[in-house]
Design a protein around this motif. Structure first.
Motif, PDB file in Angstrom:
ATOM      1  N   ARG A   1       0.745  -1.166  -0.088  1.00 46.78           N
ATOM      2  CA  ARG A   1      -0.194  -0.154  -0.016  1.00 46.78           C
ATOM      3  C   ARG A   1       1.003   1.130   0.074  1.00 46.78           C
ATOM      4  O   ARG A   1       1.963   1.161   0.775  1.00 46.78           O
ATOM      5  CB  ARG A   1      -1.110   0.096   1.189  1.00 46.78           C
ATOM      6  CG  ARG A   1      -1.839  -1.039   1.137  1.00 46.78           C
ATOM      7  CD  ARG A   1      -2.642  -0.960   2.441  1.00 46.78           C
ATOM      8  NE  ARG A   1      -3.998  -1.755   2.415  1.00 46.78           N
ATOM      9  CZ  ARG A   1      -3.916  -3.156   2.779  1.00 46.78           C
ATOM     10  NH1 ARG A   1      -2.646  -3.909   2.955  1.00 46.78           N
ATOM     11  NH2 ARG A   1      -5.043  -3.914   2.644  1.00 46.78           N
ATOM     12  N   LEU A   2       0.546   2.318  -0.815  1.00 45.37           N
ATOM     13  CA  LEU A   2       1.215   3.475  -0.784  1.00 45.37           C
ATOM     14  C   LEU A   2       0.923   4.125   0.681  1.00 45.37           C
ATOM     15  O   LEU A   2      -0.204   4.230   1.335  1.00 45.37           O
ATOM     16  CB  LEU A   2       0.638   4.457  -1.766  1.00 45.37           C
ATOM     17  CG  LEU A   2       1.237   5.705  -1.873  1.00 45.37           C
ATOM     18  CD1 LEU A   2       2.851   5.973  -2.268  1.00 45.37           C
ATOM     19  CD2 LEU A   2       0.478   6.895  -2.772  1.00 45.37           C
ATOM     20  N   VAL A   3       2.090   4.424   1.317  1.00 45.68           N
ATOM     21  CA  VAL A   3       2.161   5.457   2.482  1.00 45.68           C
ATOM     22  C   VAL A   3       2.703   6.827   2.276  1.00 45.68           C
ATOM     23  O   VAL A   3       3.759   6.891   1.785  1.00 45.68           O
ATOM     24  CB  VAL A   3       3.063   4.563   3.637  1.00 45.68           C
ATOM     25  CG1 VAL A   3       2.985   5.253   5.112  1.00 45.68           C
ATOM     26  CG2 VAL A   3       2.762   2.983   3.808  1.00 45.68           C
TER      27      VAL A   3
ATOM     28  N   VAL B   1      -4.758  12.309  -4.416  1.00 45.91           N
ATOM     29  CA  VAL B   1      -4.930  13.726  -3.993  1.00 45.91           C
ATOM     30  C   VAL B   1      -5.467  13.597  -2.802  1.00 45.91           C
ATOM     31  O   VAL B   1      -5.813  12.756  -2.036  1.00 45.91           O
ATOM     32  CB  VAL B   1      -6.052  14.297  -4.856  1.00 45.91           C
ATOM     33  CG1 VAL B   1      -5.577  14.370  -6.321  1.00 45.91           C
ATOM     34  CG2 VAL B   1      -7.360  13.795  -4.717  1.00 45.91           C
ATOM     35  N   ALA B   2      -5.382  14.824  -2.033  1.00 43.70           N
ATOM     36  CA  ALA B   2      -5.844  15.250  -0.669  1.00 43.70           C
ATOM     37  C   ALA B   2      -5.887  16.445  -0.534  1.00 43.70           C
ATOM     38  O   ALA B   2      -5.013  17.359  -0.975  1.00 43.70           O
ATOM     39  CB  ALA B   2      -4.946  14.438   0.489  1.00 43.70           C
ATOM     40  N   THR B   3      -6.888  17.226   0.386  1.00 44.21           N
ATOM     41  CA  THR B   3      -7.116  18.367   0.627  1.00 44.21           C
ATOM     42  C   THR B   3      -7.177  18.655   2.163  1.00 44.21           C
ATOM     43  O   THR B   3      -7.961  18.069   2.778  1.00 44.21           O
ATOM     44  CB  THR B   3      -8.444  19.038  -0.327  1.00 44.21           C
ATOM     45  OG1 THR B   3      -8.171  18.840  -1.623  1.00 44.21           O
ATOM     46  CG2 THR B   3      -8.459  20.479   0.107  1.00 44.21           C
TER      47      THR B   3
ATOM     48  N   LYS C   1      -8.451   5.362   8.366  1.00 40.28           N
ATOM     49  CA  LYS C   1      -8.485   5.545   6.771  1.00 40.28           C
ATOM     50  C   LYS C   1      -7.983   7.176   6.945  1.00 40.28           C
ATOM     51  O   LYS C   1      -8.717   8.154   7.566  1.00 40.28           O
ATOM     52  CB  LYS C   1      -9.957   5.623   6.458  1.00 40.28           C
ATOM     53  CG  LYS C   1      -9.971   5.916   4.741  1.00 40.28           C
ATOM     54  CD  LYS C   1     -11.399   5.879   4.239  1.00 40.28           C
ATOM     55  CE  LYS C   1     -11.398   6.240   2.786  1.00 40.28           C
ATOM     56  NZ  LYS C   1     -12.744   5.878   2.284  1.00 40.28           N
ATOM     57  N   GLY C   2      -6.856   7.699   6.005  1.00 37.04           N
ATOM     58  CA  GLY C   2      -6.458   8.828   5.687  1.00 37.04           C
ATOM     59  C   GLY C   2      -7.490   9.599   4.797  1.00 37.04           C
ATOM     60  O   GLY C   2      -8.324   9.248   4.461  1.00 37.04           O
ATOM     61  N   ASN C   3      -6.684  10.723   4.406  1.00 36.18           N
ATOM     62  CA  ASN C   3      -7.509  11.715   3.533  1.00 36.18           C
ATOM     63  C   ASN C   3      -7.063  11.491   1.945  1.00 36.18           C
ATOM     64  O   ASN C   3      -7.451  12.324   1.418  1.00 36.18           O
ATOM     65  CB  ASN C   3      -7.583  12.940   3.981  1.00 36.18           C
ATOM     66  CG  ASN C   3      -6.156  13.982   4.263  1.00 36.18           C
ATOM     67  OD1 ASN C   3      -5.180  13.158   4.241  1.00 36.18           O
ATOM     68  ND2 ASN C   3      -6.142  15.066   4.393  1.00 36.18           N
ATOM     69  N   CYS C   4      -6.128  10.864   1.902  1.00 33.13           N
ATOM     70  CA  CYS C   4      -5.379  10.777   0.441  1.00 33.13           C
ATOM     71  C   CYS C   4      -6.080   9.568  -0.283  1.00 33.13           C
ATOM     72  O   CYS C   4      -6.396   8.477   0.159  1.00 33.13           O
ATOM     73  CB  CYS C   4      -3.871  10.375   0.580  1.00 33.13           C
ATOM     74  SG  CYS C   4      -2.888  11.497   1.505  1.00 33.13           S
ATOM     75  N   VAL C   5      -6.732   9.749  -1.360  1.00 31.25           N
ATOM     76  CA  VAL C   5      -7.424   8.987  -2.405  1.00 31.25           C
ATOM     77  C   VAL C   5      -6.771   8.863  -3.650  1.00 31.25           C
ATOM     78  O   VAL C   5      -6.138   9.627  -4.239  1.00 31.25           O
ATOM     79  CB  VAL C   5      -8.761   9.292  -2.476  1.00 31.25           C
ATOM     80  CG1 VAL C   5      -9.483   9.360  -1.059  1.00 31.25           C
ATOM     81  CG2 VAL C   5      -8.927  10.863  -3.069  1.00 31.25           C
TER      82      VAL C   5
ATOM     83  N   GLU D   1      -6.615   1.517  -1.115  1.00 31.28           N
ATOM     84  CA  GLU D   1      -6.619   1.982   0.526  1.00 31.28           C
ATOM     85  C   GLU D   1      -5.061   2.564   0.524  1.00 31.28           C
ATOM     86  O   GLU D   1      -4.224   1.880   0.292  1.00 31.28           O
ATOM     87  CB  GLU D   1      -6.450   0.728   1.296  1.00 31.28           C
ATOM     88  CG  GLU D   1      -6.210   1.009   2.845  1.00 31.28           C
ATOM     89  CD  GLU D   1      -6.272  -0.091   4.019  1.00 31.28           C
ATOM     90  OE1 GLU D   1      -6.519   0.095   5.097  1.00 31.28           O
ATOM     91  OE2 GLU D   1      -6.289  -1.161   3.341  1.00 31.28           O
ATOM     92  N   VAL D   2      -4.999   3.922   0.919  1.00 34.47           N
ATOM     93  CA  VAL D   2      -3.962   4.694   0.942  1.00 34.47           C
ATOM     94  C   VAL D   2      -3.613   4.968   2.431  1.00 34.47           C
ATOM     95  O   VAL D   2      -4.504   5.658   3.057  1.00 34.47           O
ATOM     96  CB  VAL D   2      -3.930   5.876   0.228  1.00 34.47           C
ATOM     97  CG1 VAL D   2      -2.525   6.683   0.107  1.00 34.47           C
ATOM     98  CG2 VAL D   2      -4.208   5.673  -1.409  1.00 34.47           C
ATOM     99  N   LEU D   3      -2.467   4.657   2.974  1.00 34.78           N
ATOM    100  CA  LEU D   3      -2.278   4.804   4.133  1.00 34.78           C
ATOM    101  C   LEU D   3      -1.553   6.334   4.462  1.00 34.78           C
ATOM    102  O   LEU D   3      -1.030   6.781   3.637  1.00 34.78           O
ATOM    103  CB  LEU D   3      -1.169   3.876   4.843  1.00 34.78           C
ATOM    104  CG  LEU D   3      -1.621   2.297   4.525  1.00 34.78           C
ATOM    105  CD1 LEU D   3      -0.821   1.410   5.152  1.00 34.78           C
ATOM    106  CD2 LEU D   3      -3.021   2.020   5.143  1.00 34.78           C
ATOM    107  N   GLY D   4      -1.835   6.816   5.668  1.00 38.26           N
ATOM    108  CA  GLY D   4      -1.132   8.231   5.852  1.00 38.26           C
ATOM    109  C   GLY D   4      -2.113   9.414   5.708  1.00 38.26           C
ATOM    110  O   GLY D   4      -3.297   9.110   5.748  1.00 38.26           O
ATOM    111  N   TYR D   5      -1.620  10.574   6.067  1.00 35.82           N
ATOM    112  CA  TYR D   5      -2.536  11.597   6.276  1.00 35.82           C
ATOM    113  C   TYR D   5      -1.718  12.846   5.762  1.00 35.82           C
ATOM    114  O   TYR D   5      -0.694  13.249   5.985  1.00 35.82           O
ATOM    115  CB  TYR D   5      -3.033  11.743   7.735  1.00 35.82           C
ATOM    116  CG  TYR D   5      -4.384  12.579   7.589  1.00 35.82           C
ATOM    117  CD1 TYR D   5      -5.418  12.117   7.754  1.00 35.82           C
ATOM    118  CD2 TYR D   5      -4.455  13.785   7.584  1.00 35.82           C
ATOM    119  CE1 TYR D   5      -6.501  12.364   8.151  1.00 35.82           C
ATOM    120  CE2 TYR D   5      -5.559  14.579   7.597  1.00 35.82           C
ATOM    121  CZ  TYR D   5      -6.853  13.880   7.868  1.00 35.82           C
ATOM    122  OH  TYR D   5      -7.836  14.493   7.917  1.00 35.82           O
TER     123      TYR D   5
END
Length: 273
Positions: free
Chosen positions: A34-36, A122-124, A243-247, A255-259
């Motif tokens: 998974r991408l972290v 992306v994440a905002t 669940k983080g905010n990166c999609v 499922e993307v890990l981290g924030y």
């Protein structure tokens, strides 16, 4: 997905005090890589906030001896959605991407963009203001007959806003830090504190304290993380999904890990005496 089987030997004691062993196969699913995304954009009070880093890696299987794999060759940038200013992050190696011209503006909305192996992530988040540490104090507290050194980071919560905080306590004598989160629901506009206790704190140990202002969404995320870090033993409650905010906009099911978060932070320290 392939499954990993773990051999567990369970020792049991019969009523006749006769020990026996039983081999049990436990089926542990392997979710794959998974991408972290470790993207904490922190503006330390008293600095320009221009120098920022993002770390990207791929997670490995839980029971493997391998460390997470650094992600190289990604295209990483952050955009200020209010001004449309774009900040490119350069690959420094070992999964580290850096910028030396970032412009932090409290209250502005920022978007993180990661392009990697044909996928677009992306994440905002909004840049959250922080407050100053008013003081750091130490005392001795008795817990069940044991004396422990208690450290408190004190601060003055503003009355006009709904605020959320994260404190990091980083002792010099061990590589582990302690996280404490708080919201001002019951102390809005008053002086308050977050505290840290450790049995083996002793004279001469320095404890660095970082007090972050954080968003409500990140507060909810960190509350789950802290509760999971506090779980102990093999029969603990099944962890909630963190669940983080990166999609991945190409595959929302990934499922993307981290924030990705942006916070103003005040840093101070205390030496145990």
């Amino acid at each position: 997905m392939k499954n990993t089987y773990i051999k567990l030997v369970i020792s049991c004691l019969t009523l006749l005090i006769v020990s026996c062993t039983e081999t049990v196969d436990v089926d542990v699913p392997n979710g794959g890589e998974r991408l972290v995304v470790e993207a904490s954009i922190l503006w330390e009070k008293g600095t320009t906030g221009q120098n920022q880093e993002i770390k990207l890696s791929k997670s490995t299987e839980y029971f493997t001896d391998e460390l997470d794999i650094p992600v190289e060759g990604a295209i990483v940038s952050i955009t200020n959605n209010n001004s449309s200013e774009i900040f490119d992050f350069q690959n420094e190696g070992n999964g580290i991407y850096s910028s030396n011209n970032f412009n932090p503006i409290i209250g502005d909305s920022y978007s993180l963009d990661i392009n990697y192996e044909g996928e677009h992530y992306v994440a905002t988040e909004t840049f959250t203001s922080g407050i100053e540490i008013s003081s750091i104090t130490q005392s001795i507290e008795s817990r069940m007959g044991n004396d422990e050194i208690n450290i408190k980071v004190n601060y003055n919560d503003p009355e006009s806003t709904k605020d959320f905080y994260l404190a990091e306590f980083i002792p010099s004598h061990k590589p582990l830090l302690s996280l404490v989160s708080s919201k001002d629901e019951f102390y809005n506009g008053n002086n308050f504190f977050m505290e840290y206790e450790e049995e083996d704190l002793e004279t001469g140990v320095q404890v660095e304290v970082k007090l972050h202002g954080i968003s409500e969404d990140y507060y909810n995320y960190i509350e789950i993380l802290i509760s999971q870090l506090g779980e102990k033993g093999p029969f603990q409650t099944t962890p909630a999904a963190l669940k983080g905010n990166c999609v991945n906009i190409n595959n929302s099911e990934e499922e993307v890990l981290g924030y990705f978060r942006l916070s103003e932070v005040d840093i101070d320290s205390i030496t145990i005496d």
